[in-house]
Design a protein around this motif. Structure first.
Motif, short mmCIF file in Angstrom:
data_model
loop_
_atom_site.label_atom_id
_atom_site.label_comp_id
_atom_site.label_asym_id
_atom_site.label_seq_id
_atom_site.Cartn_x
_atom_site.Cartn_y
_atom_site.Cartn_z
N SER A 17 -7.30 -2.22 1.31
CA SER A 17 -6.71 -1.75 -0.13
C SER A 17 -7.66 -1.66 -1.10
O SER A 17 -8.80 -2.36 -1.25
CB SER A 17 -5.73 -2.83 -0.44
OG SER A 17 -5.05 -2.79 -1.63
N ASN A 18 -7.81 -0.71 -1.86
CA ASN A 18 -8.53 -0.38 -3.16
C ASN A 18 -8.76 -1.59 -3.99
O ASN A 18 -9.70 -1.85 -4.82
CB ASN A 18 -8.22 0.74 -3.92
CG ASN A 18 -8.57 2.15 -3.12
OD1 ASN A 18 -8.49 3.16 -3.63
ND2 ASN A 18 -9.69 2.02 -2.04
N LYS B 269 -1.58 2.62 -6.84
CA LYS B 269 -1.82 2.79 -8.44
C LYS B 269 -2.27 1.40 -8.88
O LYS B 269 -1.89 1.01 -9.83
CB LYS B 269 -0.61 3.36 -9.11
CG LYS B 269 -0.32 4.76 -8.97
CD LYS B 269 0.82 5.32 -9.69
CE LYS B 269 0.74 6.69 -9.84
NZ LYS B 269 -0.46 7.30 -10.32
N TRP B 270 -2.92 0.53 -8.00
CA TRP B 270 -3.37 -0.94 -8.26
C TRP B 270 -2.33 -1.83 -8.20
O TRP B 270 -2.58 -3.04 -8.48
CB TRP B 270 -4.14 -0.79 -9.30
CG TRP B 270 -5.27 0.11 -9.82
CD1 TRP B 270 -5.16 0.91 -10.73
CD2 TRP B 270 -6.42 0.32 -8.98
NE1 TRP B 270 -6.34 1.82 -10.80
CE2 TRP B 270 -7.05 1.47 -9.63
CE3 TRP B 270 -6.82 -0.37 -7.92
CZ2 TRP B 270 -8.51 1.80 -9.34
CZ3 TRP B 270 -8.30 0.05 -7.38
CH2 TRP B 270 -8.87 1.27 -8.19
N VAL C 184 -4.81 3.01 4.39
CA VAL C 184 -5.46 2.71 3.22
C VAL C 184 -4.51 2.67 1.97
O VAL C 184 -3.87 3.88 1.89
CB VAL C 184 -6.93 3.93 2.96
CG1 VAL C 184 -7.32 3.73 1.57
CG2 VAL C 184 -7.70 3.62 4.18
N LEU C 185 -4.44 1.86 1.14
CA LEU C 185 -3.73 1.79 -0.03
C LEU C 185 -4.86 2.10 -1.29
O LEU C 185 -5.93 1.46 -1.50
CB LEU C 185 -3.24 0.43 -0.22
CG LEU C 185 -2.09 -0.05 0.57
CD1 LEU C 185 -1.78 -1.55 0.38
CD2 LEU C 185 -1.03 0.89 0.06
N MET C 186 -4.70 3.18 -1.89
CA MET C 186 -5.45 3.68 -2.94
C MET C 186 -5.02 3.29 -4.33
O MET C 186 -3.64 3.30 -4.58
CB MET C 186 -5.68 5.14 -2.84
CG MET C 186 -6.15 5.67 -1.48
SD MET C 186 -6.41 7.48 -1.36
CE MET C 186 -4.46 8.10 -1.52
N ALA D 78 -12.83 4.80 -10.11
CA ALA D 78 -12.98 3.88 -8.92
C ALA D 78 -12.14 3.97 -7.75
O ALA D 78 -12.57 3.46 -6.74
CB ALA D 78 -12.36 2.34 -9.78
N ALA D 79 -10.83 4.29 -7.98
CA ALA D 79 -9.90 4.66 -6.67
C ALA D 79 -10.50 5.59 -5.86
O ALA D 79 -10.69 5.48 -4.59
CB ALA D 79 -8.69 5.01 -7.19
#
Length: 310
Positions: A216-217, A191-192, A153-155, A162-163
């Protein structure tokens, strides 16, 4: 885009007279250097132009202190309303207090403030239910994996609601009976950012970590993950990488056969909704406290209908 710290768009709609109030709306964006937020910012500017109001749009550059200073300057300029795409949702109580004391309407857009339940009259939130995006994404990945396997998982930036909400929604889906055979092997904060997503994925691959999908987020980190997989020759047409937002870059990646899942977040709808809410509040008209812009699952099968929507 970072060198452009302020964009001022002033226009009068051809078919509408200028409003008696809401002549000038101050807008502070968490950052300009972000694909999704650029679409949101452009929508705010376009919607203001159509409504015949002036907007002053400023770039906080990911700096909470700078964003607070921008809000204070807008108060000093006596703008008719303020729209905030917050850098840090935990910092919103101070923003809310500043604008409440100044008696200036406030609209939070895209990111739900931590003090949402305590927002006083004259304030609104225009956003999407972040839990839904993570749920739609995770359920589709679960379906593609037949309910078993391991994921990474990429946060996003964990200072943003949102994250946190998207990640928790993924975890909640995997805790359910149909998807309980899927485990999270690791999760990291990207971090997006596309480059961070690529670097994190490269590190995962270098460590020999095994996985069946990367969740991914957002799309930017997902594209970064795909870039890392391709650079290390670990990507195959069966590789599952999922994102959120359905940005133009994400749809192009999906069309190429790379990205397998995204979730449409309507940046244009959020921008238009924020301007509409700001005008109503400035005119002291009725405005719902929360304006929900729905999320929608995007897959290779239905992606064509989302082309040009963001």
């Amino acid at each position: 885009m970072k060198t452009l710290l302020m964009a001022v768009v002033t226009a009068t709609a051809a078919l509408a007279a200028p409003l008696a109030s809401a002549q000038k709306i101050g807008v502070t964006m968490s950052q300009f250097d972000d694909n999704f937020l650029t679409i949101l910012r452009n929508s705010i500017a376009d919607s203001a132009r159509k409504a015949g109001v002036s907007v002053q749009i400023e770039d906080a550059g990911g700096d909470v202190g700078k964003q607070l200073s921008q809000i204070q300057n807008m108060i000093a300029q006596k703008v008719d309303a303020v729209i905030v795409n917050t850098v840090d949702t935990d910092a919103t109580p101070k923003m809310t207090r500043l604008l409440t004391e100044a008696k200036i309407p406030l609209v939070y857009v895209n990111r739900k403030p931590v003090d949402f339940e305590k927002l006083p009259p004259g304030m609104a939130v225009v956003a999407s239910d972040e839990t839904v995006s993570g749920k739609l994404q995770a359920e589709q990945v679960c379906k593609l994996l037949d309910g078993k396997g391991s994921i990474l998982v990429l946060m996003g930036d964990l200072s943003n609601e949102a994250a946190r909400s998207r990640t928790k929604a993924v975890e909640d889906v995997l805790a359910g009976k149909e998807c309980s055979g899927i485990k999270i092997a690791d999760k990291r904060e990207g971090k997006w950012d596309r480059t961070r997503g690529q670097d994190i994925t490269t590190n995962w691959l270098s460590s020999g970590l095994t996985f069946d999908a990367i969740v991914s987020n957002n799309d930017e980190m997902a594209i970064g993950a795909i870039n890392a997989l391709k650079a290390t020759r670990k990507w195959t047409p069966r590789t599952i990488v999922a994102g959120i937002d359905a940005t133009p870059d994400a749809l192009a990646s999906m069309k190429a056969g790379d990205l397998k899942v995204s979730v449409f977040q309507n940046a244009i709808g959020q921008g238009a909704g924020a301007i509409d809410a700001a005008i109503k509040l400035a005119r002291k008209q009725h405005q719902e406290r929360f304006v929900s812009i729905p999320f929608e699952l995007v897959t290779p099968e239905n992606m064509a209908r989302y082309a040009g929507k963001n």
